[in-house]
Design an enzyme around this catalytic site. Structure first.
Site, PDB file in Angstrom:
ATOM      1  N   VAL A  60       0.901  -1.158   0.000  1.00 30.03           N
ATOM      2  CA  VAL A  60       0.000   0.000   0.000  1.00 30.03           C
ATOM      3  C   VAL A  60       0.937   1.205   0.000  1.00 30.03           C
ATOM      4  CG1 VAL A  60      -1.709   1.305   1.292  1.00 30.03           C
ATOM      5  CG2 VAL A  60      -1.845  -1.196   1.217  1.00 30.03           C
ATOM      6  N   PRO A  61       1.109   1.825  -1.174  1.00 29.26           N
ATOM      7  CA  PRO A  61       2.259   2.725  -1.378  1.00 29.26           C
ATOM      8  C   PRO A  61       2.087   4.100  -0.736  1.00 29.26           C
ATOM      9  CG  PRO A  61       0.922   2.638  -3.354  1.00 29.26           C
ATOM     10  CD  PRO A  61       0.277   1.693  -2.379  1.00 29.26           C
ATOM     11  N   CYS A  62       2.186   4.147   0.572  1.00 32.26           N
ATOM     12  CA  CYS A  62       2.064   5.436   1.263  1.00 32.26           C
ATOM     13  C   CYS A  62       3.223   6.367   0.908  1.00 32.26           C
ATOM     14  CB  CYS A  62       1.950   5.235   2.767  1.00 32.26           C
ATOM     15  SG  CYS A  62       3.247   4.224   3.474  1.00 32.26           S
ATOM     16  N   HIS A  63       4.296   5.799   0.352  1.00 30.22           N
ATOM     17  CA  HIS A  63       5.400   6.673  -0.063  1.00 30.22           C
ATOM     18  C   HIS A  63       5.012   7.555  -1.254  1.00 30.22           C
ATOM     19  CE1 HIS A  63       5.764   2.946  -2.471  1.00 30.22           C
ATOM     20  NE2 HIS A  63       6.238   3.740  -3.422  1.00 30.22           N
TER      21      HIS A  63
END
Lengths: 200, 148
Positions: free
Chosen positions: A168-171
């Site tokens: 889950v690409p919170c970056h």
């Protein structure tokens, strides 16, 4: 300690612990007695923990996170029936993480167990999961997509507690002024991931 | 994790309790039973709880193995001679000769590395009794072996 006490305390020699441990975990797993298993995965950024319930990947911990705390929290919040042991979903996650870090994977395809998040936080993370590779969004935008425009601070807090980073690409979520913003794995890693995806 | 924290000691203790051949099975039975009961238990010492399960499993194992129980129906001569033969240190032959409670208390204290309180919990006796059994057991061993 006296000599007798020393002798009594010297561990008696039996089968190797690794073997005993391995046999036990295999039996426990086949009898459905393990709720969460995990493996430690080596990445260019350091060691990550990949943990899976029977439903799917439940937790990914970045190298900057305290492994002991991560495991204690899994035991407390998911189940104390936790052990270091491989599972199909973990193997797949590890392969996909390798491909991703090698620049050869743009989208993860894994069974995910979202139980460590809920409510607005979960909506934020689901919206974040929909941000395509190499694209970014602001905290405010994500808050809006999750149904609460203006809740950028709450969105930031949801992302700071992302149980499934990378996948889950919170970056990919940045500050609206273009600054990189905080990252659970450290801003260095966030910057490197965005570079990997061709963003910076 | 409990397995890695207590497992190696528990397994080693079982080696002295039921012997190297049967320790693996008894260990596995113990840990599977513990895992299955995990949610329903509240124990003050996880370690004491694991050792008490292990001791019960060891007793079950002896009942299965011994065709001819002693007249009282109690099996109180562990470790058997064939077990102590397989252990490196002859000190276990002497432990074998101790009265039952002392034998258990001494082996839990040293091989299991349990505190007196944990021994009390695992054996279902008072802490004072646990302390006394360890002390008396050790004293008897010293007399037999001649330790300074």
């Amino acid at each position: 300690m006296s000599e007798i006490e020393d002798r009594l305390a010297r561990p008696a020699a039996g089968s190797s612990w690794d073997r005993v441990r391995g046999n036990l975990l295999a039996s426990a797993e086949s009898e459905g007695l393990l709720d969460v298993t995990y493996e430690v995965h080596e990445t260019p950024f350091g060691e990550m923990i990949v943990a899976a319930s029977r439903e799917g990947i439940v937790r990914i911990a970045l190298p900057a996170e305290d492994a002991g705390q991560v495991l204690d929290s899994l035991a407390a919040r998911v189940s104390p029936r936790l052990a270091m042991l491989g599972r199909n979903s973990i193997t797949r996650a590890r392969e996909q993480l390798d491909s991703y870090f090698g620049g050869n994977l743009r989208e993860f395809e894994l069974p995910l167990d979202w139980r460590l998040t809920g409510g607005f936080r979960r909506s934020v993370l689901e919206q974040t999961a929909a941000i395509p590779y190499g694209v970014t969004a602001s905290y405010g935008e994500i808050a809006g997509r999750a149904g609460s425009p203006g809740a950028s601070r709450a969105a930031g807090s949801a992302l700071a507690n992302n149980p499934l980073p990378i996948v889950v690409p919170c970056h990919r979520v940045l500050r609206s002024d273009g600054k990189i913003g905080a990252y659970l794995g450290g801003t260095e890693m966030k910057r490197a991931l965005l570079e990997l995806e061709g963003r910076r | 994790m409990a397995l890695d924290e207590h497992g190696p000691r528990l397994h080693a203790w079982l080696v002295t309790r039921v012997g190297p051949d049967r320790a693996d099975d008894v260990f596995q039975e113990t840990m599977l039973a513990a895992l299955a009961a995990w949610e329903s238990v509240t124990v003050s010492s996880l370690k004491a709880w694991l050792f008490s399960i292990a001791n019960n499993k060891a007793i079950d194992e002896e009942r299965r193995a011994v065709r001819r129980p002693s007249p009282e129906g109690e099996i109180d001569d562990w470790p058997s001679a064939e077990v102590t033969d397989r252990l490196d240190d002859p000190v276990w032959d002497e432990v074998r000769a101790l009265p039952g409670k002392q034998r258990l208390a001494v082996s839990l204290r040293y091989q299991g590395d349990l505190s007196h309180r944990q021994i009390a919990e695992a054996m279902g006796i008072s802490e004072a009794a646990a302390r006394r059994n360890v002390f008396e057991g050790l004293k008897n061993l010293r007399e037999r072996i001649g330790d300074e």
